[in-house]
Design a protein around this motif. Structure first.
Motif, PDB file in Angstrom:
ATOM      1  N   ARG A  11      57.361  33.788  33.984  1.00  0.00           N
ATOM      2  CA  ARG A  11      57.990  32.503  33.692  1.00  0.00           C
ATOM      3  C   ARG A  11      58.019  31.601  34.917  1.00  0.00           C
ATOM      4  N   ARG A  12      58.304  32.184  36.080  1.00  0.00           N
ATOM      5  CA  ARG A  12      58.348  31.375  37.300  1.00  0.00           C
ATOM      6  C   ARG A  12      56.974  30.828  37.646  1.00  0.00           C
ATOM      7  N   THR A  61      56.189  28.015  35.251  1.00  0.00           N
ATOM      8  CA  THR A  61      56.970  26.816  35.539  1.00  0.00           C
ATOM      9  C   THR A  61      56.416  26.070  36.738  1.00  0.00           C
TER      10      THR A  61
END
Length: 463
Positions: free
Chosen positions: A393-394, A397
């Motif tokens: 997810r990081r 993003t």
């Protein structure tokens, strides 16, 4: 037949090792263990000591949701059972069980409403005052402007905490405690009071230093005697400098022990309690940070030489059996492997290793047990998937600009070159404006914020 036990926890944390510790403690003593927890796929359900699990109700349903699940559970039980809440939400909900349902469980003879009183951060000052225990200066602002003024008065950074954290809506992003560095941050947080469901408090920040964080787990029996438990020191925590215990050591501290006894005597408290403390810079005054009316996650640290801990003491006492004499084991250690590793990698210095008692009193891990290995395997698999999902997810993003956000090159266009006047040539070694180093502010505190706030809440002094 041995009286069964029903463990109940509502918070959505599949890595809650305290619930597993309670199942193992009672199961090893021959008690049939049932659990309201994360369901059949979690690490707890893999324990050989858990007979059956029921899925947790939605957190937002409150006491009614907990009562509905417990009603379903008791249908499958013969006779009464010992009820063991393992989070504040569940402990507070016990007071609101319908009488017919409450009669199906064996519970400590607790004054009505006491669990909510000690768990409510806004009322903890009253609790300390009633027991003659000091409490730090705390503001309860009525508006965002007052929240900002409180930070100016108490000094920044300060602690912002919701008085009833179990009411926070899931997925809101709100934390039980937050480190606020500016008046504006406090004002913005207060603006979300209606969403949080309880008042916001602003408290003085008690600075962290290695070796100053302590805790006390105890069981107050039907007479009010502290019949099990002890005091311990945090050697490592996660997040570093605060948060939950990653490595703890049983050390006797008479000041903290006295605080616990006075609280129990003043309030008429009965059952299991978990207290968090931090010493001041002089090392002479322990400050009470939190009062949890249920077992703490690391309660197994205080397993004495006879195998007695606070959960087993609860079951013995409520089923009318005598409690054996305490045989303390100072020097015993408790380690939560995942958090201990993360704390060490982050570079946290371990707390003081001094203290009373011999050093060879044994140790216990939160997850691994030779007689019950499957929960550790399930936890490792779930933890690995959790870490990989967060990393993915990081990365996603960072790689994808937010809607309406221009790429970095578009945000910083190179200015058009202008010819310099002949009489004032520009030296070749002078950097153009875009080549100047840009000052980057330090990143904000991440998951460590919650722990730092928790470690700076309420004061406890001995008289």
């Amino acid at each position: 037949m041995t009286v069964p036990a029903v463990l109940v926890r509502v918070d959505r944390n599949p890595f809650h090792h305290g619930t597993l510790g309670a199942a193992r403690s009672l199961g090893r003593a021959g008690v049939p263990v049932h659990a309201v927890s994360e369901g059949p796929r979690g690490p707890l359900a893999r324990s050989r000591y858990v007979v059956r699990t029921w899925r947790q109700p939605p957190q937002e349903t409150g006491p009614d949701g907990i009562a509905a699940v417990l009603t379903q559970a008791v249908r499958d039980l013969t006779g009464r059972a010992v009820l063991v809440p393992l989070d504040d939400h569940s402990a507070v909900a016990v007071d609101h069980l319908p009488p017919a349902l409450a009669d199906r469980f064996l519970l400590p003879a607790q004054p009505p409403g006491l669990a909510a009183r000690v768990a409510d951060k806004a009322r903890l000052a009253e609790v300390c005052a009633a027991a003659g225990i000091a409490h730090p200066e705390t503001a309860r602002p009525a508006s965002p402007a007052e929240a900002a003024a409180a930070v100016r008065s108490l000094g920044a950074p300060a602690i912002a905490k919701w008085s009833r954290p179990w009411l926070l809506p899931p997925g809101s992003g709100l934390r039980s405690t937050t480190l606020v560095r500016t008046p504006a941050e406090a004002a913005a947080l207060h603006a979300r009071t209606a969403e949080a469901g309880s008042p916001l408090l602003i408290q003085h920040l008690l600075p962290y230093a290695p070796g100053r964080d302590w805790f006390c787990h105890a069981y107050a029996d039907r007479t009010g005697r502290l019949a099990a438990g002890g005091t311990g020191r945090k050697l490592r925590a996660w997040p570093p400098g605060a948060g939950l215990t990653a490595v703890g050591r049983w050390e006797h501290d008479p000041r903290i022990d006295d605080c616990a006894r006075r609280l129990v005597a003043t309030l008429g408290y009965r059952g299991v309690l978990d207290l968090d403390f931090r010493y001041d810079a002089t090392g002479t005054t322990p400050y009470l940070l939190d009062f949890n009316p249920r077992p703490g996650a690391q309660f197994r640290l205080f397993t004495d030489h006879g195998g007695l801990d606070v959960v087993r003491a609860l079951h013995l006492d409520l089923t009318g059996r005598p409690l054996p004499a305490r045989t303390p084991a100072p020097g015993r250690r408790f380690t939560v492997g995942t958090y201990a590793l993360l704390s060490a990698v982050r570079g946290e210095r371990a707390g003081s290793r001094g203290g009373t008692g011999p050093g060879g009193a044994g140790r216990e891990g939160a997850w691994w047990a030779a007689d019950d290995p499957l929960p550790a395997a399930a936890m490792t698999a779930a933890w690995s998937a959790h870490v990989l999902a967060r990393a993915a997810r990081r990365l996603t993003t960072r790689a994808r600009p937010a809607p309406g956000e221009r790429p970095a090159l578009e945000e910083r266009p190179v200015p058009e070159e202008r010819p310099a006047p002949e009489e004032r040539p520009v030296p070749e070694e002078r950097p153009v404006p875009d080549e100047r180093p840009v000052s980057v502010p330090p990143p904000p505190l991440g998951d460590g914020i919650d722990g730092q706030q928790k470690a700076s809440s309420t004061a406890c002094t001995t008289s």
